[in-house]
Scaffold this motif. Structure first.
Motif, PDB file in Angstrom:
ATOM      1  N   GLU A  39       5.303   4.248 -33.068  1.00  0.00           N
ATOM      2  CA  GLU A  39       4.004   4.758 -33.360  1.00  0.00           C
ATOM      3  C   GLU A  39       3.056   4.246 -32.160  1.00  0.00           C
ATOM      4  OE1 GLU A  39       2.608   3.131 -37.144  1.00  0.00           O
ATOM      5  OE2 GLU A  39       4.170   3.995 -38.327  1.00  0.00           O
ATOM      6  N   ARG A  40       3.175   3.102 -31.641  1.00  0.00           N
ATOM      7  CA  ARG A  40       2.387   2.602 -30.619  1.00  0.00           C
ATOM      8  C   ARG A  40       2.658   3.127 -29.461  1.00  0.00           C
ATOM      9  NH1 ARG A  40       3.896  -3.807 -31.377  1.00  0.00           N
ATOM     10  NH2 ARG A  40       2.445  -4.117 -33.082  1.00  0.00           N
ATOM     11  N   LYS A  41       3.926   3.863 -29.307  1.00  0.00           N
ATOM     12  CA  LYS A  41       4.448   4.482 -27.894  1.00  0.00           C
ATOM     13  C   LYS A  41       3.731   5.887 -28.122  1.00  0.00           C
ATOM     14  CE  LYS A  41       8.357   6.337 -25.461  1.00  0.00           C
ATOM     15  NZ  LYS A  41       9.961   6.297 -25.725  1.00  0.00           N
ATOM     16  N   LEU A  42       3.618   6.443 -29.372  1.00  0.00           N
ATOM     17  CA  LEU A  42       3.213   7.801 -29.707  1.00  0.00           C
ATOM     18  C   LEU A  42       1.770   7.605 -29.073  1.00  0.00           C
ATOM     19  CD1 LEU A  42       3.423  10.568 -30.591  1.00  0.00           C
ATOM     20  CD2 LEU A  42       3.196   9.810 -32.782  1.00  0.00           C
ATOM     21  N   LEU A  43       0.817   6.410 -29.840  1.00  0.00           N
ATOM     22  CA  LEU A  43      -0.574   6.301 -29.554  1.00  0.00           C
ATOM     23  C   LEU A  43      -1.176   6.291 -28.269  1.00  0.00           C
ATOM     24  CD1 LEU A  43      -1.407   4.090 -32.604  1.00  0.00           C
ATOM     25  CD2 LEU A  43      -2.400   6.357 -32.242  1.00  0.00           C
ATOM     26  N   LYS A  44      -0.087   5.584 -27.541  1.00  0.00           N
ATOM     27  CA  LYS A  44      -0.328   5.214 -25.919  1.00  0.00           C
ATOM     28  C   LYS A  44      -0.241   6.748 -25.385  1.00  0.00           C
ATOM     29  CE  LYS A  44       1.471   2.599 -22.317  1.00  0.00           C
ATOM     30  NZ  LYS A  44       2.359   1.478 -21.946  1.00  0.00           N
ATOM     31  N   GLN A  45       0.706   7.394 -25.627  1.00  0.00           N
ATOM     32  CA  GLN A  45       0.934   8.705 -24.873  1.00  0.00           C
ATOM     33  C   GLN A  45      -0.298   9.633 -25.367  1.00  0.00           C
ATOM     34  OE1 GLN A  45       3.209   9.427 -22.776  1.00  0.00           O
ATOM     35  NE2 GLN A  45       2.255  11.136 -22.473  1.00  0.00           N
ATOM     36  N   GLN A  46      -0.751   9.573 -26.592  1.00  0.00           N
ATOM     37  CA  GLN A  46      -1.777  10.234 -26.998  1.00  0.00           C
ATOM     38  C   GLN A  46      -3.117   9.867 -26.211  1.00  0.00           C
ATOM     39  OE1 GLN A  46      -1.890   9.981 -31.321  1.00  0.00           O
ATOM     40  NE2 GLN A  46      -0.573  11.310 -31.603  1.00  0.00           N
ATOM     41  N   LEU A  47      -3.444   8.484 -26.046  1.00  0.00           N
ATOM     42  CA  LEU A  47      -4.471   8.064 -25.221  1.00  0.00           C
ATOM     43  C   LEU A  47      -4.197   8.456 -23.640  1.00  0.00           C
ATOM     44  CD1 LEU A  47      -5.068   4.511 -26.594  1.00  0.00           C
ATOM     45  CD2 LEU A  47      -6.451   6.150 -26.805  1.00  0.00           C
ATOM     46  N   ILE A  48      -3.231   8.725 -23.255  1.00  0.00           N
ATOM     47  CA  ILE A  48      -2.855   8.903 -22.014  1.00  0.00           C
ATOM     48  C   ILE A  48      -3.149  10.388 -21.698  1.00  0.00           C
ATOM     49  CG2 ILE A  48      -1.388   9.320 -20.067  1.00  0.00           C
ATOM     50  CD1 ILE A  48       0.120   6.577 -21.189  1.00  0.00           C
ATOM     51  N   LYS A 107      -5.067  12.148 -23.581  1.00  0.00           N
ATOM     52  CA  LYS A 107      -6.595  12.380 -23.947  1.00  0.00           C
ATOM     53  C   LYS A 107      -7.304  12.144 -22.547  1.00  0.00           C
ATOM     54  CE  LYS A 107      -9.569  11.773 -27.531  1.00  0.00           C
ATOM     55  NZ  LYS A 107      -9.987  11.080 -28.941  1.00  0.00           N
ATOM     56  N   MET A 108      -7.066  10.685 -21.977  1.00  0.00           N
ATOM     57  CA  MET A 108      -7.663  10.525 -20.688  1.00  0.00           C
ATOM     58  C   MET A 108      -7.236  11.679 -19.832  1.00  0.00           C
ATOM     59  SD  MET A 108      -7.048   6.398 -20.994  1.00  0.00           S
ATOM     60  CE  MET A 108      -7.960   6.279 -19.248  1.00  0.00           C
ATOM     61  N   ASN A 109      -6.266  12.164 -19.483  1.00  0.00           N
ATOM     62  CA  ASN A 109      -5.661  13.261 -18.567  1.00  0.00           C
ATOM     63  C   ASN A 109      -6.533  14.389 -18.963  1.00  0.00           C
ATOM     64  OD1 ASN A 109      -4.128  11.357 -17.118  1.00  0.00           O
ATOM     65  ND2 ASN A 109      -2.240  12.043 -18.230  1.00  0.00           N
ATOM     66  N   GLY A 110      -6.695  14.820 -20.120  1.00  0.00           N
ATOM     67  CA  GLY A 110      -7.550  15.919 -20.452  1.00  0.00           C
ATOM     68  C   GLY A 110      -8.979  15.967 -20.238  1.00  0.00           C
ATOM     69  N   GLN A 111      -9.672  14.585 -20.280  1.00  0.00           N
ATOM     70  CA  GLN A 111     -11.161  14.342 -19.947  1.00  0.00           C
ATOM     71  C   GLN A 111     -11.118  14.373 -18.508  1.00  0.00           C
ATOM     72  OE1 GLN A 111     -11.955  10.647 -21.880  1.00  0.00           O
ATOM     73  NE2 GLN A 111     -12.183  11.622 -23.954  1.00  0.00           N
ATOM     74  N   ASN A 112     -10.351  13.845 -17.760  1.00  0.00           N
ATOM     75  CA  ASN A 112     -10.128  14.046 -16.295  1.00  0.00           C
ATOM     76  C   ASN A 112     -10.171  15.293 -15.585  1.00  0.00           C
ATOM     77  OD1 ASN A 112     -10.444  11.220 -16.168  1.00  0.00           O
ATOM     78  ND2 ASN A 112      -8.416  10.963 -15.723  1.00  0.00           N
ATOM     79  N   HIS A 113      -9.295  16.228 -16.568  1.00  0.00           N
ATOM     80  CA  HIS A 113      -9.355  17.742 -15.989  1.00  0.00           C
ATOM     81  C   HIS A 113     -10.615  18.539 -16.133  1.00  0.00           C
ATOM     82  CE1 HIS A 113      -5.255  17.406 -14.556  1.00  0.00           C
ATOM     83  NE2 HIS A 113      -4.828  16.934 -15.772  1.00  0.00           N
ATOM     84  N   THR A 114     -11.321  18.135 -17.284  1.00  0.00           N
ATOM     85  CA  THR A 114     -12.407  18.847 -17.662  1.00  0.00           C
ATOM     86  C   THR A 114     -13.643  18.378 -16.911  1.00  0.00           C
ATOM     87  OG1 THR A 114     -12.942  17.009 -19.540  1.00  0.00           O
ATOM     88  CG2 THR A 114     -11.850  19.369 -19.905  1.00  0.00           C
ATOM     89  N   GLU A 115     -13.710  17.233 -16.242  1.00  0.00           N
ATOM     90  CA  GLU A 115     -14.843  16.641 -15.372  1.00  0.00           C
ATOM     91  C   GLU A 115     -14.956  17.228 -14.027  1.00  0.00           C
ATOM     92  OE1 GLU A 115     -14.737  12.605 -15.203  1.00  0.00           O
ATOM     93  OE2 GLU A 115     -15.004  12.284 -17.466  1.00  0.00           O
TER      94      GLU A 115
END
Length: 132
Positions: free
Chosen positions: A113-122, A124-132
């Motif tokens: 679960e932690r690994k999955l959450l960490k991956q989701q955060l990564i 999400k962060m990668n997705g926000q960087n691309h939209t900027e």
């Protein structure tokens, strides 16, 4: 050696010595009956002595049977205790194994679960960087 074991060993030794003495006494009484017969003493006296011998022999045989039965019961009890200890040990080991397995499974699930959450955060962060 426990105090109970020592007591049983001592008592057994005393019983063996006493039974040896009783066997000797029975032999002496039987010899006496033979001497009485040889001397042609009254049959009632001989019968009384013979009856006494029979009573002692019966008591000796019954006590021997009682001791044998007690020893068998004690051996059976010890065997039952060993079996119960084995069953208890197996149950405890099985319960402990089940608890460890459940804990490890829980830990692995939490790590996934932690690994999955960490991956989701990564992601999400990668997705926000691309939209900027």
């Amino acid at each position: 050696m426990t105090s109970q074991d020592k007591f049983l060993k001592d008592t057994w030794g005393k019983w063996v010595r006493t039974s040896s003495k009783i066997t000797h006494v029975i032999g002496e009484l039987e010899n006496e009956v033979e001497r009485m017969r040889t001397k042609k003493l009254p049959e009632t006296l001989i019968d009384q002595k013979d009856s006494l011998i029979d009573m002692i022999v019966d008591f000796y045989n019954l006590s021997d049977q009682l001791i044998s039965a007690y020893r068998i019961a004690m051996i059976n009890s010890q065997a039952e205790i060993m079996i119960m200890n084995d069953c208890l040990r197996t149950a405890i080991q099985s319960d402990l194994r089940d608890r460890i397995f459940a804990r490890l499974t829980s830990d692995l699930n939490e790590m996934e679960e932690r690994k999955l959450l960490k991956q989701q955060l990564i992601d999400k962060m990668n997705g926000q960087n691309h939209t900027e």
